[in-house]
Design an enzyme around this catalytic site. Structure first.
Site, PDB file in Angstrom:
ATOM      1  N   HIS A   1      -2.374  -2.318  -9.653  1.00 26.75           N
ATOM      2  CA  HIS A   1      -3.373  -1.736  -8.756  1.00 26.75           C
ATOM      3  C   HIS A   1      -4.618  -2.597  -8.785  1.00 26.75           C
ATOM      4  CE1 HIS A   1      -5.949   1.218  -6.813  1.00 26.75           C
ATOM      5  NE2 HIS A   1      -4.825   1.737  -6.363  1.00 26.75           N
TER       6      HIS A   1
ATOM      7  N   ASP B   1       2.697   5.448  -6.578  1.00 31.39           N
ATOM      8  CA  ASP B   1       3.950   5.338  -5.824  1.00 31.39           C
ATOM      9  C   ASP B   1       5.185   5.235  -6.717  1.00 31.39           C
ATOM     10  OD1 ASP B   1       2.920   5.398  -3.197  1.00 31.39           O
ATOM     11  OD2 ASP B   1       2.153   3.377  -3.467  1.00 31.39           O
TER      12      ASP B   1
ATOM     13  N   HIS C   1       0.880  -1.194   0.000  1.00 33.97           N
ATOM     14  CA  HIS C   1       0.000   0.000   0.000  1.00 33.97           C
ATOM     15  C   HIS C   1       0.909   1.233   0.000  1.00 33.97           C
ATOM     16  CE1 HIS C   1      -3.524   2.329   0.633  1.00 33.97           C
ATOM     17  NE2 HIS C   1      -3.868   1.975   1.854  1.00 33.97           N
TER      18      HIS C   1
HETATM   19  N1  CMC Z   1       4.797  -6.867 -10.036  1.00 39.60           N
HETATM   20  C1  CMC Z   1       4.702  -8.099 -10.611  1.00 39.60           C
HETATM   21  N2  CMC Z   1       3.553  -8.777 -10.719  1.00 39.60           N
HETATM   22  C2  CMC Z   1       2.445  -8.207 -10.225  1.00 39.60           C
HETATM   23  C3  CMC Z   1       2.467  -6.927  -9.611  1.00 39.60           C
HETATM   24  C4  CMC Z   1       3.705  -6.261  -9.545  1.00 39.60           C
HETATM   25  N3  CMC Z   1       3.788  -5.050  -8.987  1.00 39.60           N
HETATM   26  N4  CMC Z   1       1.226  -6.611  -9.217  1.00 39.60           N
HETATM   27  C5  CMC Z   1       0.438  -7.645  -9.538  1.00 39.60           C
HETATM   28  N5  CMC Z   1       1.182  -8.601 -10.165  1.00 39.60           N
HETATM   29  C6  CMC Z   1       0.694  -9.853 -10.748  1.00 39.60           C
HETATM   30  C7  CMC Z   1       0.430 -10.897  -9.679  1.00 39.60           C
HETATM   31  O1  CMC Z   1       1.559 -11.703  -9.461  1.00 39.60           O
HETATM   32  C8  CMC Z   1      -0.718 -11.659 -10.298  1.00 39.60           C
HETATM   33  O2  CMC Z   1      -0.199 -12.496 -11.291  1.00 39.60           O
HETATM   34  P1  CMC Z   1      -0.806 -13.989 -11.512  1.00 39.60           P
HETATM   35  O3  CMC Z   1      -2.211 -13.734 -12.003  1.00 39.60           O
HETATM   36  O4  CMC Z   1       0.084 -14.628 -12.477  1.00 39.60           O
HETATM   37  O5  CMC Z   1      -0.789 -14.635 -10.152  1.00 39.60           O
HETATM   38  C9  CMC Z   1      -1.522 -10.587 -11.024  1.00 39.60           C
HETATM   39  O6  CMC Z   1      -0.566  -9.572 -11.351  1.00 39.60           O
HETATM   40  C10 CMC Z   1      -2.652  -9.977 -10.188  1.00 39.60           C
HETATM   41  O7  CMC Z   1      -2.080  -9.549  -8.954  1.00 39.60           O
HETATM   42  P2  CMC Z   1      -2.859  -9.551  -7.561  1.00 39.60           P
HETATM   43  O8  CMC Z   1      -1.864  -9.662  -6.472  1.00 39.60           O
HETATM   44  O9  CMC Z   1      -3.964 -10.567  -7.621  1.00 39.60           O
HETATM   45  O10 CMC Z   1      -3.531  -8.122  -7.621  1.00 39.60           O
HETATM   46  P3  CMC Z   1      -4.125  -7.308  -6.402  1.00 39.60           P
HETATM   47  O11 CMC Z   1      -5.198  -6.470  -6.937  1.00 39.60           O
HETATM   48  O12 CMC Z   1      -4.471  -8.217  -5.266  1.00 39.60           O
HETATM   49  O13 CMC Z   1      -2.876  -6.429  -5.913  1.00 39.60           O
HETATM   50  C11 CMC Z   1      -1.379  -4.642  -5.627  1.00 39.60           C
HETATM   51  C12 CMC Z   1      -2.769  -5.066  -6.143  1.00 39.60           C
HETATM   52  C13 CMC Z   1      -1.275  -3.119  -5.714  1.00 39.60           C
HETATM   53  C14 CMC Z   1      -1.219  -5.060  -4.171  1.00 39.60           C
HETATM   54  C15 CMC Z   1      -0.297  -5.290  -6.515  1.00 39.60           C
HETATM   55  O14 CMC Z   1      -0.411  -4.854  -7.848  1.00 39.60           O
HETATM   56  C16 CMC Z   1       1.118  -5.053  -5.982  1.00 39.60           C
HETATM   57  O15 CMC Z   1       1.581  -5.790  -5.127  1.00 39.60           O
HETATM   58  N6  CMC Z   1       1.819  -3.991  -6.513  1.00 39.60           N
HETATM   59  C17 CMC Z   1       3.124  -3.650  -5.970  1.00 39.60           C
HETATM   60  C18 CMC Z   1       2.963  -2.828  -4.709  1.00 39.60           C
HETATM   61  C19 CMC Z   1       2.495  -1.428  -5.011  1.00 39.60           C
HETATM   62  O16 CMC Z   1       3.027  -0.750  -5.888  1.00 39.60           O
HETATM   63  N7  CMC Z   1       1.530  -0.964  -4.225  1.00 39.60           N
HETATM   64  C20 CMC Z   1       1.008   0.393  -4.323  1.00 39.60           C
HETATM   65  C21 CMC Z   1      -0.387   0.415  -4.843  1.00 39.60           C
HETATM   66  S1  CMC Z   1      -0.920   2.084  -5.316  1.00 39.60           S
HETATM   67  C22 CMC Z   1      -0.912   2.959  -3.820  1.00 39.60           C
HETATM   68  C23 CMC Z   1      -2.034   2.561  -2.960  1.00 39.60           C
HETATM   69  O17 CMC Z   1      -3.145   3.048  -3.172  1.00 39.60           O
HETATM   70  O18 CMC Z   1      -1.796   1.754  -2.053  1.00 39.60           O
END
Ligand code: CMC
Length: 429
Positions: free
Chosen positions: A307, A363, A268
């Protein structure tokens, strides 16, 4: 004629039920009537991470993740970033409408005149180890404020609620700056009420021996825009924590400490700090392809990418790129921006990121600007928290005034043992 209902047939019993559809949702409690036996608790939904569950009605911020749209109270984020100020945007989020000139004056006056914290807070901060992470200090001191304002427990008293709202928006930068000054062993710099909200924050952060600190106008404005871009973002993890804790009728300081704690996590608001560590680790553009291979192999995530809601470019990231140019005109270019832009360019051509719709989020570029402005990396999530404070408070107040809201209490699917009898220790194998 089409009906706004959903017909569901339970194949266990052959019975059909008609459930009303309102605003694109069905009520989860309407599923309870779907039973196989009269003593059955009824059907529920299972939604870990709330991927497809609306927990409230909200009129504060609106996101269209496919089109990359973000609006606060209907106003596009681009217009607010260009034409509003952070305090005016905070008023908008909390009141629902833009203020008149008189309303804005009184609002700014009230926030400005609540910036000082009780002297005991300084002693409290002194107790932290010198290398304590400022976000840990921030979370703790926000919680500690509740002990200074016991009337904050009167959450049904409107006057008390607004007093705590002024205090939290006003004192968040003071606590943040004091946490930083403690970590570098500098004396705390007191708020200067002659300065703007971001100008005063820069004063409390960076004032040294000068009698009066004069913030650089470009940096002051850039910080104000960054705060606007972080001010609210519908039901994200920290906002859900604010609403969840607030739903037990805890005071807003305790609820906001919980929200800030949720924000601290690297998935986050802690992601901005991780992005900088990542860019430093990559070191040069030549190392980007190898780094991305490791991301694709699932060794780690690309921080600042992806996201839950945005499946196209995060509009905040677009605006932040523009702010970066203004800031670099004053500070000189942060060389990490070249690595970041190349990383984005290559990633957005890679199948892995394209198919998963992973784009830079808020971010990805914010930390590069903060670093150019001389904020240490571990202050980045704290800066996010200052910006998000009015959003948390607006959501908290909306939740309290919403007659449909109750104490947050999700269901679970029990997967543990069935009933069994206690075994004395001497009989356990
Ligand atoms: N790098 C590599 N792979 C990713 C990333 C990433 N940053 N984000 C998602 N994925 C992949 C993930 O491995 C999954 O792949 P698969 O379908 O093969 O398993 C797919 O994309 C969907 O990911 P998810 O974890 O199911 O998606 P989510 O909606 O639960 O997670 C997130 C959203 C923001 C937590 C995630 O994208 C992430 O961890 N990003 C990196 C951390 C980050 O930059 N966070 C800041 C978010 S914006 C500020 C805020 O509002 O918090």
């Amino acid at each position: 004629m089409s009906k706004s209902t959903l017909s569901v047939t339970d194949n266990r019993t052959g019975k059909t039920y008609e459930l009303p559809i309102q605003d694109g949702t069905i009520r989860a409690v309407d599923l309870r009537q779907i039973k196989v036996a009269s003593d059955d608790a009824g059907l529920a939904t299972y939604d870990p991470g709330f991927l497809n569950t609306a927990a409230c009605r909200s009129a504060i911020s609106y996101i269209d993740g496919d089109k990359g749209i973000l609006r606060y109270r209907g106003y596009p984020i681009e217009q607010l970033a260009e034409r509003s100020t952070f305090l005016e945007t905070a008023y908008l989020l909390l009141h629902g409408e833009l203020p008149s000139a008189a309303e804005l004056d009184s609002w700014v006056y009230n926030v400005t005149h609540h910036t000082i914290v009780h002297e005991s807070i300084k002693k409290f901060i002194d107790g932290f180890h010198h290398d304590a992470h400022p976000m840990g200090v921030f979370v703790s001191t926000v919680a500690a404020l509740s002990t200074f304002y016991p009337e904050a427990k009167q959450i049904t008293n409107e006057t008390s609620r607004w007093n705590q709202i002024f205090r939290l928006i006003a004192k968040a930068p003071t606590l943040a700056a004091f946490a930083y000054r403690h970590s570098v062993g500098m004396p705390y710099a007191y708020p200067d009420n002659d300065l703007s909200y971001p100008g005063n924050f820069l004063n409390m952060m960076f004032k040294a021996t000068e009698v009066k600190y004069t913030p650089n106008k470009t940096l002051e404005h850039a910080l104000d825009v960054l705060f606007i871009l972080h001010a609210d973002h519908e039901q994200n993890c920290s906002t859900s924590a604010m609403r969840g804790v607030g739903s037990s009728h805890a005071d807003p300081y305790s609820a906001m400490a919980a929200a800030a704690a949720a924000l601290y996590g690297p998935l986050h608001g802690g992601a901005n700090e991780e992005v900088l560590k990542m860019l430093r680790e990559i070191r040069s553009k030549d190392n980007i392809p190898a780094y991305l291979e490791r991301v694709k192999r699932g060794e780690f995530r690309l921080f600042g990418f992806g996201h839950r809601i945005y499946k196209s470019y995060d509009p905040r990231a677009k605006l932040i790129k523009r702010v970066a140019e203004e800031v670099f005109d004053v500070t000189g270019k942060n060389p990490l921006i070249d690595i970041a832009m190349e990383l984005e360019r290559i990633a957005l051509q890679e199948d892995y990121f394209v198919t998963r719709k992973l784009y830079p989020n808020v971010d990805f570029y914010s930390g590069i600007i903060y670093e150019a402005m001389k904020f240490p990396t571990d202050m980045f999530p704290v800066l996010f928290a200052i910006g998000r404070t009015p959003g948390w408070l607006a959501q908290w107040q909306e939740m309290l005034l919403d007659k449909e809201q109750k104490i947050a209490r999700p269901h679970q699917i029990y997967t543990g043992s069935d009933k069994r009898d206690y075994v004395p220790i001497e009989n356990r194998s």
